[in-house]
Design a protein around this motif. Structure first.
Motif, PDB file in Angstrom:
ATOM      1  N   GLU A 100      36.558  28.099 -11.203  1.00 25.12           N
ATOM      2  CA  GLU A 100      36.253  27.074 -10.722  1.00 25.12           C
ATOM      3  C   GLU A 100      36.941  26.441  -9.656  1.00 25.12           C
ATOM      4  N   ASP A 103      36.447  28.256  -6.466  1.00 23.87           N
ATOM      5  CA  ASP A 103      35.032  28.108  -5.569  1.00 23.87           C
ATOM      6  C   ASP A 103      34.887  26.678  -5.312  1.00 23.87           C
ATOM      7  N   SER A 104      35.785  25.666  -5.684  1.00 20.74           N
ATOM      8  CA  SER A 104      35.694  24.302  -5.124  1.00 20.74           C
ATOM      9  C   SER A 104      36.457  24.195  -3.748  1.00 20.74           C
ATOM     10  N   GLU A 128      32.526  16.439  -9.661  1.00 16.02           N
ATOM     11  CA  GLU A 128      32.387  17.825  -9.859  1.00 16.02           C
ATOM     12  C   GLU A 128      33.486  18.636  -9.768  1.00 16.02           C
ATOM     13  N   ARG A 156      24.924  16.683  -5.583  1.00 17.91           N
ATOM     14  CA  ARG A 156      24.912  17.909  -6.486  1.00 17.91           C
ATOM     15  C   ARG A 156      23.850  18.779  -6.222  1.00 17.91           C
ATOM     16  N   GLU A 157      22.619  18.276  -5.939  1.00 24.25           N
ATOM     17  CA  GLU A 157      21.293  19.105  -5.618  1.00 24.25           C
ATOM     18  C   GLU A 157      21.516  19.869  -4.167  1.00 24.25           C
ATOM     19  N   VAL A 159      24.330  20.678  -2.777  1.00 25.80           N
ATOM     20  CA  VAL A 159      25.213  21.648  -2.880  1.00 25.80           C
ATOM     21  C   VAL A 159      24.507  22.907  -3.272  1.00 25.80           C
ATOM     22  N   ARG A 160      23.853  22.600  -4.384  1.00 26.88           N
ATOM     23  CA  ARG A 160      23.386  23.675  -5.278  1.00 26.88           C
ATOM     24  C   ARG A 160      22.297  24.403  -4.323  1.00 26.88           C
ATOM     25  N   ALA A 161      21.622  23.920  -3.359  1.00 30.94           N
ATOM     26  CA  ALA A 161      20.663  24.253  -2.621  1.00 30.94           C
ATOM     27  C   ALA A 161      21.262  25.111  -1.580  1.00 30.94           C
ATOM     28  N   ARG A 163      24.547  26.592  -1.619  1.00 32.57           N
ATOM     29  CA  ARG A 163      25.810  27.343  -1.876  1.00 32.57           C
ATOM     30  C   ARG A 163      25.364  28.196  -3.083  1.00 32.57           C
ATOM     31  N   PRO A 164      24.615  29.208  -2.834  1.00 29.15           N
ATOM     32  CA  PRO A 164      24.100  30.200  -4.042  1.00 29.15           C
ATOM     33  C   PRO A 164      25.257  31.051  -4.517  1.00 29.15           C
ATOM     34  N   ARG A 165      25.148  31.575  -5.677  1.00 31.22           N
ATOM     35  CA  ARG A 165      26.256  32.109  -6.458  1.00 31.22           C
ATOM     36  C   ARG A 165      26.438  33.612  -5.666  1.00 31.22           C
TER      37      ARG A 165
END
Length: 295
Positions: A100, A103-104, A128, A156-157, A159-161, A163-165
């Motif tokens: 974590e 990644d941050s 987060e 949050r949405e 960043v999620r869109a 920053r794929p894993r």
């Protein structure tokens, strides 16, 4: 003479946390250190007796100082020569074991954070990364809690869109990094290309001061030839590539005579390098000194 141990100064006690907030907010080691200096001056001149929660006071101070500085920094970045990338930060190898944390503060995450508005960025980080409640963030930013909740959800949405894993296996990443260094050092074009994803993209930040591509490079062949071309230039003679923990992940440190002259960070997907970020601007390398720590 009293044997009592003096109370630790809250600023010193929480400096690591404060730097972590400022650096993630600004993407700049130099700006983060300037913010901490301003925060110290504010703290040093404050009426300590009136401050019930020193940590909360300091976090609020650093967050708002960072917001003020970010507003002016963004105006400067609009006229920046070539891609603007965050300043790399040489971190403890231990940081890479904390997924974590890594990644941050990864370059990939820092680049995504640049696409958020200043307040969205602050809310996202405080919520987060640092685990503050919506109510606490509302107090820090002096905004209604309901508004903070909306901003937090939107950020949050966002960043999620974007920053794929990607692969996070540390041993695998170290192996690929060492192979990439060997291929580059040997000038082996085919070996470099084999380590790059077909749709790889590379960004390089020279700030107009050193050799760097002023636009993103796309494709394994294009990226590989550019990298080897730069390393083959006369001014690259004596440059050494070595593995290092940069922004919480295994990356590449470029040195000349033992002095850092650049850093490479990247994403790994399916065993290949997908996104590469080269930081080469000599004005943005002060974070490549040993001993940095982040919260």
């Amino acid at each position: 003479m009293s044997d009592a141990t003096p109370e630790p100064d809250p600023y010193i006690e929480h400096r690591r946390l404060l730097f972590g907030i400022a650096y993630r907010m600004l993407g700049s080691v130099a700006d983060a250190e300037d913010v901490l200096q301003d925060a110290w001056l504010t703290w040093n001149s404050a009426d300590r007796a009136a401050i019930r929660h020193p940590k909360a006071y300091l976090v609020r101070t650093v967050t708002n100082l960072s917001l003020n500085r970010l507003a002016s920094a963004r105006a400067t970045r609009e006229t920046y020569v070539g891609p603007w990338l965050p300043e790399p930060l040489l971190t403890s190898p231990d940081a890479a074991t904390e997924t974590e944390l890594a990644d941050s503060v990864s370059t990939a995450m820092m680049v995504v954070l640049e696409t958020l508005g200043p307040v969205e960025r602050a809310v996202f980080l405080l919520r987060e990364v640092f685990g503050y409640s919506h109510a606490e963030i509302a107090g820090i930013l002096d905004r209604p809690e309901a508004t903070v909740r909306q901003i937090a959800h939107r950020a949050r949405e966002h960043v999620r869109a974007r920053r794929p894993r990607f692969d996070t296996d540390r041993a695998r990443r170290e192996e690929i990094t060492e192979r990439f260094i060997a291929a580059c050092s040997g000038g082996d074009l085919n070996a470099v290309m084999e380590l790059l994803a077909p749709d790889v993209t590379a960004w390089s930040d020279g700030g107009g001061k050193v050799t760097a591509a002023r636009r993103p490079l796309h494709g394994a062949d294009h990226v590989a030839r550019w990298v080897l071309g730069v390393l083959a230039k006369p001014q690259a003679a004596g440059v050494t590539l070595e593995t290092a923990t940069v922004n919480g992940e295994t990356g590449v440190l470029l040195t000349a005579g033992g002095v850092p002259i650049g850093a490479l960070t990247f994403d790994v997907a399916d065993g290949r390098l997908r996104n590469l970020w080269f930081q080469l601007n000599p004005d943005k390398l002060r974070g490549l000194r040993p001993g940095r720590a982040l919260s």
